[in-house]
Write an enzyme that holds these catalytic residues in place. Structure first.
Site, mmCIF file in Angstrom:
data_model
loop_
_atom_site.group_PDB
_atom_site.id
_atom_site.type_symbol
_atom_site.label_atom_id
_atom_site.label_comp_id
_atom_site.label_asym_id
_atom_site.label_seq_id
_atom_site.Cartn_x
_atom_site.Cartn_y
_atom_site.Cartn_z
ATOM 1 N N ASP A 8 0.807 -1.315 0.126
ATOM 2 C CA ASP A 8 -0.058 0.040 -0.056
ATOM 3 C C ASP A 8 0.932 1.204 -0.022
ATOM 4 O O ASP A 8 1.646 1.619 1.015
ATOM 5 C CB ASP A 8 -0.892 -0.047 1.281
ATOM 6 C CG ASP A 8 -1.861 -1.227 1.306
ATOM 7 O OD1 ASP A 8 -1.089 -2.311 1.180
ATOM 8 O OD2 ASP A 8 -2.970 -0.965 1.563
ATOM 9 N N GLU A 39 -4.294 2.423 -3.171
ATOM 10 C CA GLU A 39 -5.669 2.728 -2.516
ATOM 11 C C GLU A 39 -5.404 3.865 -1.349
ATOM 12 O O GLU A 39 -6.361 4.546 -1.043
ATOM 13 C CB GLU A 39 -6.602 1.620 -1.798
ATOM 14 C CG GLU A 39 -5.894 0.834 -0.841
ATOM 15 C CD GLU A 39 -6.960 0.809 0.404
ATOM 16 O OE1 GLU A 39 -8.398 1.061 0.123
ATOM 17 O OE2 GLU A 39 -6.433 0.869 1.324
ATOM 18 N N ASN A 40 -4.443 4.158 -0.938
ATOM 19 C CA ASN A 40 -4.135 4.933 0.150
ATOM 20 C C ASN A 40 -3.114 6.054 -0.356
ATOM 21 O O ASN A 40 -2.473 6.859 0.324
ATOM 22 C CB ASN A 40 -3.464 4.385 1.355
ATOM 23 C CG ASN A 40 -4.081 3.419 1.919
ATOM 24 O OD1 ASN A 40 -3.786 2.181 2.041
ATOM 25 N ND2 ASN A 40 -5.387 3.999 2.689
ATOM 26 N N ASN A 67 -10.236 -0.949 0.314
ATOM 27 C CA ASN A 67 -11.560 -0.342 0.940
ATOM 28 C C ASN A 67 -11.884 1.130 0.848
ATOM 29 O O ASN A 67 -12.829 1.876 0.891
ATOM 30 C CB ASN A 67 -11.611 -0.882 2.381
ATOM 31 C CG ASN A 67 -10.353 -0.098 3.121
ATOM 32 O OD1 ASN A 67 -9.276 -0.682 2.850
ATOM 33 N ND2 ASN A 67 -10.387 0.480 4.233
ATOM 34 N N HIS A 68 -10.777 1.895 0.248
ATOM 35 C CA HIS A 68 -10.654 3.103 0.081
ATOM 36 C C HIS A 68 -10.670 3.537 -1.427
ATOM 37 O O HIS A 68 -10.226 4.690 -1.769
ATOM 38 C CB HIS A 68 -9.391 4.201 0.638
ATOM 39 C CG HIS A 68 -9.242 3.847 2.331
ATOM 40 N ND1 HIS A 68 -10.671 4.196 3.073
ATOM 41 C CD2 HIS A 68 -8.487 3.520 3.128
ATOM 42 C CE1 HIS A 68 -10.243 3.947 4.328
ATOM 43 N NE2 HIS A 68 -8.837 3.731 4.532
ATOM 44 N N HIS A 150 -7.113 -7.857 -0.370
ATOM 45 C CA HIS A 150 -7.135 -6.529 0.493
ATOM 46 C C HIS A 150 -8.130 -7.020 1.795
ATOM 47 O O HIS A 150 -9.214 -6.731 1.729
ATOM 48 C CB HIS A 150 -7.475 -5.299 -0.280
ATOM 49 C CG HIS A 150 -7.246 -4.083 0.411
ATOM 50 N ND1 HIS A 150 -6.012 -3.411 0.371
ATOM 51 C CD2 HIS A 150 -8.046 -3.224 1.259
ATOM 52 C CE1 HIS A 150 -5.912 -2.396 0.931
ATOM 53 N NE2 HIS A 150 -7.152 -2.188 1.390
ATOM 54 N N HIS A 175 -3.462 -4.485 2.811
ATOM 55 C CA HIS A 175 -4.299 -3.581 3.934
ATOM 56 C C HIS A 175 -3.810 -3.304 5.230
ATOM 57 O O HIS A 175 -4.083 -2.414 5.789
ATOM 58 C CB HIS A 175 -5.801 -4.202 3.860
ATOM 59 C CG HIS A 175 -6.821 -3.658 4.957
ATOM 60 N ND1 HIS A 175 -7.140 -2.307 4.504
ATOM 61 C CD2 HIS A 175 -7.199 -3.860 6.120
ATOM 62 C CE1 HIS A 175 -7.881 -2.230 5.587
ATOM 63 N NE2 HIS A 175 -8.062 -2.936 6.378
ATOM 64 N N HIS A 177 -0.738 -2.969 6.260
ATOM 65 C CA HIS A 177 0.303 -2.136 6.150
ATOM 66 C C HIS A 177 1.626 -2.595 7.146
ATOM 67 O O HIS A 177 2.590 -1.902 7.131
ATOM 68 C CB HIS A 177 -0.126 -0.760 6.921
ATOM 69 C CG HIS A 177 -1.052 -0.010 6.139
ATOM 70 N ND1 HIS A 177 -1.305 1.229 5.949
ATOM 71 C CD2 HIS A 177 -2.040 -0.445 5.064
ATOM 72 C CE1 HIS A 177 -2.111 1.656 5.548
ATOM 73 N NE2 HIS A 177 -2.604 0.441 4.619
#
Length: 256
Positions: A8, A39-40, A67-68, A150, A175, A177
């Site tokens: 990520d 996604e982050n 999820n983001h 994820h 996810h 991290h």
């Protein structure tokens, strides 16, 4: 063939780490294909068009999400880009695609993005049933299948690994991290690791400012997270794949 999956990307620090280190890894490890979870990338939540273009400008082949995915509304402008995939088990009719098939060195590589359901607070279909259907549809069209799962719960990730053992080339988790030390090749030949970690600020709380994280836990009051600054780190994993069998012969963590 060698496939590199990078954990990520957290904010601009993560994007800079990618720019600073990816070329070096490519040259040293002779990497052929690169997957990045993005996604982050936008301030720790979502991805902007600039973030996306910065990432793929580094010769990245696929950007996966999580999820983001919808954290930044402008993603709807480029959600159909062939190098961008979002979790395949979002409800039917959601824009974007959950997998795509790419070509590299005369091999067809399918990359599938899934999102977990345990502790994720995201309404989604069963990742197990969805991925089974996808594999059924593409298994005769690809040489390799790589899955970015994820998810939060390690148990859900490990179960997915065994569920897909022998059906896909590799399953890697994103996810949390935090890079895990359980990389292995499962009994039927699928490479697996629970989480490949993150690319962002090294001295942080999962890429976020430590002081803000401490305050949230001390007071139990809402406090807006912000991306940490400082020295960066890049986490990922390399899958070394036999060109004749299309199976992983070695899996190696990257932490630099």
């Amino acid at each position: 063939m060698k496939i590199l999956a990078i954990g990520d990307i957290i904010g601009e620090v993560g994007v800079k780490e990618l720019k600073n280190k990816l070329y070096q890894i490519r040259q040293k490890e002779e990497i052929d294909f690169v997957i990045v979870n993005g996604e982050n990338a936008a301030e720790g939540m979502g991805i902007t068009e600039k973030n996306f273009n910065d990432i793929i400008s580094q010769n990245v082949d696929v950007v996966t999400m999580g999820n983001h995915t919808w954290g930044k509304k402008e993603i709807f402008k480029f959600i159909d880009h062939p190098k961008l995939i979002r979790p395949a088990n979002y409800p039917k009719g959601v824009v974007g695609k959950g997998y795509n098939i790419y070509e590299c060195k005369n091999k067809k590589i399918a990359v599938i993005n899934l999102i977990g359901r345990v502790y994720m607070n995201v309404l989604s279909e069963s990742p197990f049933l969805v991925v089974a259907d996808i594999i059924k549809n593409i298994k005769d069209k690809t040489d390799m299948i790589i899955v970015d799962f994820h998810a939060e719960a390690t148990g859900e990730k490990i179960t997915m690994g065994y569920y897909l053992d022998g059906k896909v080339t590799a399953v890697f988790g994103t996810h949390t991290h935090v890079q895990t030390a359980d990389e292995r090749i499962l009994p039927k030949g699928t490479a697996y690791i629970s989480d490949i970690g993150m690319t962002g600020t090294k001295n942080s709380a999962l890429g976020m400012d430590v002081s803000v994280a401490i305050k949230r836990f001390e007071t139990a009051l809402p406090e807006r997270y912000k991306v940490a600054t400082g020295e960066g780190t890049l986490n990922g994993v390399i899958f070394d794949i036999n060109d004749k069998t299309n199976k992983v012969k070695a899996i190696t963590r990257v932490n630099m």
